[in-house]
Design a protein around this motif. Structure first.
Motif, short mmCIF file in Angstrom:
data_model
loop_
_atom_site.label_atom_id
_atom_site.label_comp_id
_atom_site.label_asym_id
_atom_site.label_seq_id
_atom_site.Cartn_x
_atom_site.Cartn_y
_atom_site.Cartn_z
N MET A 77 0.90 -1.23 -0.01
CA MET A 77 0.14 0.17 -0.02
C MET A 77 0.90 1.30 -0.08
O MET A 77 1.81 1.31 0.71
CB MET A 77 -0.99 0.10 1.29
N ALA A 78 0.50 2.27 -1.00
CA ALA A 78 1.14 3.56 -0.86
C ALA A 78 0.54 4.56 0.02
O ALA A 78 -0.66 4.61 -0.19
CB ALA A 78 1.31 4.01 -2.18
N PHE A 79 1.06 5.05 1.05
CA PHE A 79 0.53 6.31 1.58
C PHE A 79 1.19 7.34 1.32
O PHE A 79 2.25 7.74 0.75
CB PHE A 79 0.63 5.83 3.27
N SER A 80 0.32 8.72 1.60
CA SER A 80 0.90 9.99 1.27
C SER A 80 0.65 10.89 2.56
O SER A 80 0.25 10.61 3.41
CB SER A 80 -0.18 10.60 0.41
N ALA A 81 1.54 11.66 2.48
CA ALA A 81 1.62 12.86 3.82
C ALA A 81 0.34 13.36 3.87
O ALA A 81 -0.25 13.64 4.88
CB ALA A 81 2.52 14.07 3.35
N SER A 82 -0.66 13.52 2.95
CA SER A 82 -1.91 14.07 3.15
C SER A 82 -2.90 13.08 3.76
O SER A 82 -3.79 13.57 4.80
CB SER A 82 -2.72 14.47 1.74
N GLN A 83 -2.69 11.85 3.79
CA GLN A 83 -3.24 10.85 4.51
C GLN A 83 -2.93 10.85 5.97
O GLN A 83 -3.80 10.91 6.72
CB GLN A 83 -3.14 9.49 4.00
N LEU A 84 -1.81 10.92 6.15
CA LEU A 84 -1.44 11.16 7.69
C LEU A 84 -1.81 12.36 8.01
O LEU A 84 -2.27 12.37 9.51
CB LEU A 84 0.38 11.09 7.70
N ASP A 85 -1.73 13.55 7.62
CA ASP A 85 -2.46 14.78 8.04
C ASP A 85 -3.77 14.58 8.45
O ASP A 85 -4.43 15.14 9.65
CB ASP A 85 -2.11 15.80 6.84
N ALA A 86 -4.55 13.94 7.53
CA ALA A 86 -5.96 13.95 7.64
C ALA A 86 -6.04 12.82 9.11
O ALA A 86 -7.05 13.10 9.89
CB ALA A 86 -6.67 12.97 6.70
N LEU A 87 -5.41 11.55 9.24
CA LEU A 87 -5.40 10.83 10.24
C LEU A 87 -5.40 11.63 11.55
O LEU A 87 -5.77 11.48 12.60
CB LEU A 87 -4.57 9.81 10.25
N TYR A 146 -9.95 11.41 2.96
CA TYR A 146 -8.77 11.94 1.94
C TYR A 146 -8.97 11.10 0.83
O TYR A 146 -9.39 10.12 0.62
CB TYR A 146 -7.58 11.67 2.71
N ASP A 147 -8.49 11.85 -0.52
CA ASP A 147 -8.50 11.43 -1.65
C ASP A 147 -9.75 10.91 -2.11
O ASP A 147 -9.88 9.89 -2.64
CB ASP A 147 -7.34 10.54 -1.96
N GLY A 148 -10.86 11.71 -1.70
CA GLY A 148 -12.34 11.00 -2.08
C GLY A 148 -12.66 9.67 -1.38
O GLY A 148 -13.79 9.41 -1.88
N ARG A 149 -12.25 9.37 -0.34
CA ARG A 149 -12.43 8.10 0.38
C ARG A 149 -12.92 8.72 1.73
O ARG A 149 -12.41 9.67 2.31
CB ARG A 149 -11.36 7.19 0.07
N THR A 150 -13.62 8.12 2.52
CA THR A 150 -13.91 8.12 3.91
C THR A 150 -13.77 6.71 4.41
O THR A 150 -14.31 5.72 4.03
CB THR A 150 -15.38 8.70 3.89
N VAL A 151 -13.14 6.81 5.54
CA VAL A 151 -12.91 5.53 6.60
C VAL A 151 -13.61 5.92 7.95
O VAL A 151 -13.09 6.80 8.23
CB VAL A 151 -11.53 5.19 6.59
#
Length: 73
Positions: A3-13, A26-31
């Motif tokens: 899995m590739a992760f981004s800094a924007s994902q980390l920021d959102a978390l 993030y990136d149009g997905r909701t978890v």
């Protein structure tokens, strides 16, 4: 599966964790995470994948308590 992760994902978390929110978008997905502990684990996984230390892990220099004793004499 890699899995590739981004800094924007980390920021959102991190933003969700800071506010106690269990739903992260993030990136149009909701978890939706089941608990803050699960969200904390996700932050650790993403940070590690990005080559960073977990931003939630305690470091040696933080949260230390020192006790000092004095005598008169």
């Amino acid at each position: 599966m890699v899995m590739a992760f981004s800094a924007s994902q980390l920021d959102a978390l991190q933003a969700a964790y800071a506010t106690g929110t269990l739903e992260v978008s993030y990136d149009g997905r909701t978890v939706k995470y089941r608990s803050l502990a699960e969200l904390e684990r996700a932050i650790g996984v993403v940070a590690q994948a990005l080559g960073l230390s977990s931003p939630l892990a305690p470091t040696g220099g933080r949260n230390r308590i020192g006790l000092v004793a004095h005598t008169r004499g």
